[in-house]
Structure formats: C-alpha cells, structure tokens
Design an enzyme around this catalytic site. Structure first.
Site, PDB file in Angstrom:
ATOM      1  N   ALA A 158       0.959  -1.287   0.045  1.00 37.17           N
ATOM      2  CA  ALA A 158       0.141   0.123  -0.133  1.00 37.17           C
ATOM      3  C   ALA A 158       1.010   1.292   0.129  1.00 37.17           C
ATOM      4  O   ALA A 158       0.424   2.389   0.662  1.00 37.17           O
ATOM      5  CB  ALA A 158      -0.869   0.011   1.320  1.00 37.17           C
ATOM      6  N   ARG A 188      -3.299   8.602 -10.931  1.00 35.11           N
ATOM      7  CA  ARG A 188      -4.584   8.243 -11.806  1.00 35.11           C
ATOM      8  C   ARG A 188      -5.907   8.656 -11.045  1.00 35.11           C
ATOM      9  O   ARG A 188      -6.714   8.820 -11.572  1.00 35.11           O
ATOM     10  CB  ARG A 188      -4.535   7.064 -12.478  1.00 35.11           C
ATOM     11  N   THR A 214       7.990  -3.580  -6.423  1.00 35.73           N
ATOM     12  CA  THR A 214       7.226  -4.504  -5.397  1.00 35.73           C
ATOM     13  C   THR A 214       7.996  -5.399  -4.655  1.00 35.73           C
ATOM     14  O   THR A 214       7.830  -5.855  -3.479  1.00 35.73           O
ATOM     15  CB  THR A 214       6.311  -5.068  -6.406  1.00 35.73           C
ATOM     16  N   GLU A 242       3.990 -10.888 -20.242  1.00 35.22           N
ATOM     17  CA  GLU A 242       3.469  -9.648 -20.507  1.00 35.22           C
ATOM     18  C   GLU A 242       2.721  -9.767 -21.951  1.00 35.22           C
ATOM     19  O   GLU A 242       3.519 -10.273 -22.828  1.00 35.22           O
ATOM     20  CB  GLU A 242       4.434  -8.619 -20.262  1.00 35.22           C
ATOM     21  N   ASN A 300      -7.318   1.870  -9.946  1.00 41.88           N
ATOM     22  CA  ASN A 300      -6.470   2.831 -10.324  1.00 41.88           C
ATOM     23  C   ASN A 300      -7.111   4.115 -10.684  1.00 41.88           C
ATOM     24  O   ASN A 300      -6.167   5.391 -10.791  1.00 41.88           O
ATOM     25  CB  ASN A 300      -5.734   2.478 -11.721  1.00 41.88           C
ATOM     26  N   TYR A 346     -39.317  21.432  15.639  1.00 38.60           N
ATOM     27  CA  TYR A 346     -37.852  21.375  16.209  1.00 38.60           C
ATOM     28  C   TYR A 346     -37.576  20.810  17.495  1.00 38.60           C
ATOM     29  O   TYR A 346     -38.283  21.486  18.618  1.00 38.60           O
ATOM     30  CB  TYR A 346     -36.731  22.303  15.606  1.00 38.60           C
ATOM     31  N   SER A 354     -50.152  24.317  19.275  1.00 46.71           N
ATOM     32  CA  SER A 354     -49.432  24.602  17.933  1.00 46.71           C
ATOM     33  C   SER A 354     -48.662  25.961  18.125  1.00 46.71           C
ATOM     34  O   SER A 354     -49.020  26.687  19.020  1.00 46.71           O
ATOM     35  CB  SER A 354     -50.258  24.582  17.098  1.00 46.71           C
TER      36      SER A 354
END
Length: 497
Positions: free
Chosen positions: A25, A31, A100, A178, A251, A389, A428
C-alpha cells in the site's frame, strides 16, 4: 444477519502455518487525481486497504499482528487510518518507491527478515478480493507443495494483462508473459496474473536478495522471484479465482465506481438470500457494516451507511439515508435522513424528517413531516406530527407536541435541556425556552412562549390578549383591495340589517 456475512474462518494453509500477509500500500495512485491516498478511498463504508485487510484477516483472525502493511506515499495518513481502523496490524515503511520486490522485502524486515511458513502477498487496491479466495490460494500452495503460488483468473478479455503459461502435463506455471511480449498463441490464453501470491517464506527471503534492478524502471520486481525460484528447481503453481472480478485493482475513479457497484450487488444479494426484501437493488446502496434481521424491507432510493441495523420487519424508504442508525422491529422510516439515531420498535418516522445524533424514539413513537430532532429522548407512544424542532429534550410517554413547535435550546453560548412529561398536550406554535419543565398531564395553549415550569395537570397560557382595532384598514390603507373588500362586506351587512 449482516450484509457482509463472514466466510468460514481458518488458516487455510494446510500443514504449513501462515507466517504473514504482506499488503502493498505504498504507491501514490496518481491516476486517482486526489489529495487522498488511493488506498484510503472509500468503498461501501470501508477504505480500499480496509477491504483487503478484512479479507486477509480471515486467514488467521486470531493474530492480526501477522498482517503487515507496507506504506510509503502519504504514510502518515495511511498509518493513522490503520491505527484507528485496524488495531494490531503492523506497518513497514518503503521510504522510496523501488518496486514491488523491494516493498515485500521491507515487509519481511518488519517481521525480522526470514520467516518460516507461508507468506501471502496482496495489493492494497484490490477491495473485491474475498477471504475465501485467499484461503483457497494458501491451501493450494501447501497442498501442491509449491515454492510460490500465483492467484490467477480467467477473464473474457485478457488484453493488456500478463498471461499465465502452464506445463501441459503437471499444470505448473512455467512463465508469466506480458501482453506486449506474448506470441499469438500466448495471447489466446485467458488466464491472467492477479499480482497476488503465496510464497514459502524462507525461499522468498532468499530470492528477494537475488532480484536485480537492470530493467527499464530500475526497480526490484516481485515477479522476478518466480523465475529465480523456477530456475532453482522449485515448483511454481497457480490457484484460479472463482470470479475474475475479485482481482480487479482500482487505479481511477471510474474503476472505483465499477467496484462499488459490484460490491454493492454482492452485499444486497447476501441480504436478500438471508430474508431481506430489497425492492430495487439498482437504486439501493449499503455499506459492508450494515446488518439486517429477517423480513426487513428496503424501498428504492435508500442508502444505509455505517453501523445501521434494521430490525425484523422494519420498513425503510423510499428516498431515505440512514447512517449509524438502529431501526427497531416493525418500525417505518419514510423519506428520512437519520444520523446516529435510534428508532424504537413500531415507531413511525417521516416523510421528510431529519433525525440528528442522539435522537432516541421509544416504542410506537412518531416523528412526522418536516420534524427535526437532536439529542432527544422521545417516549413510548409520543407524537411529534409535523413542522417542529426538538433539540436537547426528554419527552415522556403518550404526549403530543403541537405543530410548528420549537424547543429553544441555545442561548447563544450554551445548550439547555427541556423536559416534557407523560400524557402532555402542547398547543401549536409553542416555543419552549430551555431550561424548562412541563409536568405530567399538563397542557399548553396554542401560540404560547413557555419560559417557566408548568406544574403537572396545569394549563399554561403565555400570549398577549387579542385586541381588534375597528376601521384600521380604511384609515391606513384607503383604496386598497383589502379596504374595498371590507367596505363591500360592510355594505352587504348593512343592507341585510
């Protein structure tokens, strides 16, 4: 039941103990175009790295200290996040982004260098990965006696991905090629590399010391370890994920949205199979931490976030957002926003209500249309039907708060509390200026501003006497429509008399 029920627990590592899980991480994630580190972006109520840690934790849930997160870019933010959400997880620092392989080496150094057992390496941006898939990877690794096992997936379109080339007889992995380097026959392969691996810990440490940096990036690649071990005569195997979407990395924001839809669908499917009715899954969004009981109903346009829980037979929505809110059995919440609230069994909320933190509704209580509540306890059977309220208040049982009432709790410097007893009826357009107490069974007249305590069983009237000034409109607004209407009415009344 949970929207994200746990998988079966266990090490999943056969006879070889799990030594560690290393989560990568450290990358910047440019990106994403964000000031927030990529692995901290939210997905269904949990960070990307949080999802990975949740899955990895299922390999050995009793020992979170076996989880090592390698941090680098914005490591202060990532480390602080981990401290708050994943206590016990260890961190290692990759000060420079040297690849990595280098990142895994930093993770192993946090554990003392060489570890005995299985080491699983996962990427911190693969939030759809499940614990069951990691268990399968670890079990395949030890069961096949591999030095390294690659988690792979068969995808509909493998363009751009590294292809897994296997030995036709043994099934062992002979190469990861690849796309740009693949032959036509290799490009026809649909099995791809996920970037998730299980290693023999001792062999991994030794091979990392042999990884070279003579490549275009000048970095230590973890994938080079596979070739080193294979050339040394060790077996490289693979475990295939059941759903290729699990290995998807995030990404950019488009991929984040795609992952959110996939995970949300997964969570809703689990909930529906467990007995929850989701009327329109396409417009319903839930976090992984949301839980349900049987026969709960979720209507369209609903968002359930955080530690929200729906009780048995509770009905929520449409167009409702609940965060960290508990809804009791048989309660109904309609077109409402609630945050940190508790809705009691068989209570009724909305439409168009706003329940702020600290709101607690008792059995069969009602908070109606255009009512806002905050830090208030509302007793069993009590009703606040509309346009009011209620803040910093305690209201007893079976009381009724009249329309357009305001609990005036703030004097400009401090908040104050209002108490309304049981079986009260308030008129009220009342203002309750805190601190003030309305005793049990008391009434207050419409239009009153209550500034003093009202004894039990009393009627409080706090308003000026009405005074009618005859002829005021004719004198002050001569020729106006109001004056003409009044004059016409007077003529008619005079004619009739």
């Amino acid at each position: 039941m949970s929207a994200n029920p746990p998988q079966a627990l266990g090490s999943g590592a056969g006879d070889t103990p799990l030594a560690a899980v290393v989560v990568l991480a450290a990358g910047e994630g440019t990106r994403m175009k964000s000031a927030t580190p990529k692995v901290l972006h939210d997905l269904c109520g949990r960070s990307l790295v949080g999802h990975v840690l949740a899955a990895a934790g299922e390999l050995d849930p009793e020992h979170p200290d076996k989880l090592v997160v390698v941090v680098g870019h914005a490591r202060e933010k990532v480390t602080a996040h981990l401290a708050g959400t994943a206590p016990g997880v260890r961190t290692a620092v990759q000060a420079e982004q040297n690849g990595t392989g280098h990142a895994v080496r930093m993770g192993l150094e946090e554990l003392g260098g060489v570890v005995d057992g299985t080491v699983v390496v996962v990427c911190g941006d693969t939030p759809l990965l499940t614990g069951a898939t990691l268990q399968k990877l670890a079990a395949t690794h030890t069961g096949d006696g591999n030095a390294v096992t690659v988690l792979t997936a068969e995808v509909p379109d493998a363009t751009g991905y590294g292809r897994i080339v296997r030995d036709n007889v043994s099934g062992a992995v002979t190469a990861i090629v690849e796309h740009k380097d693949a032959s036509d026959s290799q490009r026809a392969i649909r099995e791809i590399n996920s970037g998730v691996f299980a290693f023999d810990g001792q062999l991994l440490a030794d091979a990392l010391g042999k990884v070279r940096t003579d490549n275009s990036q000048g970095e230590e690649y973890l994938t080079d370890v596979l070739g080193i071990l294979r050339e040394a005569g060790h077996r490289v195997g693979a475990a295939v994920a059941g759903d290729h979407r699990e290995i998807a990395g995030i990404n950019n924001r488009v991929q984040l949205a795609e992952a959110r839809r996939i995970l949300n669908d997964r969570l809703l499917r689990d909930a529906m199979l467990a007995g929850v009715t989701v009327v329109d899954p396409a417009s319903t969004w839930v976090d992984v931490t949301v839980t349900f009981e049987q026969d709960a109903i979720v209507h369209p346009g609903t968002q359930l976030q955080g530690a929200t829980h729906l009780g048995e037979g509770a009905e929520v929505g449409p167009n409702t957002r609940l965060n960290d809110t508990t809804v009791g059995a048989g309660a109904r919440v309609d077109n409402t926003v609630a945050n940190g609230a508790e809705v009691g069994p068989q209570a009724n909320v909305g439409p168009y209500a706003y329940l702020r933190p600290g709101t607690r509704l008792g059995l069969k209580a009602k908070v109606g249309t255009y009512v806002e509540t905050k830090n208030s306890s509302i007793g069993e059977g009590t009703k606040i039907p509309h346009l009011s309220y209620v803040g910093d208040a305690t209201i007893g049982e079976y009381s009724n708060i009249g329309a357009a009432s305001v609990f005036v709790n703030y004097d400009g410097e401090a908040k104050h509390h209002t108490t309304v007893g049981s079986h009260c009826k308030t008129g009220s357009d009342n203002m309750f200026v805190a601190p003030v107490t309305i005793g049990d069974g008391a009434y207050t007249a419409a239009g009153s501003v209550i500034t003093k305590d009202v004894p039990p069983g009393s009627l409080a009237v706090a308003r000026g006497q009405q005074r009618n000034i005859e002829g005021w409109v004719a004198r002050k607004r001569p020729g106006s429509a109001a004056a003409r209407a009044a004059e016409a009415t007077s003529r008619e009344a005079g004619g009739e008399s």
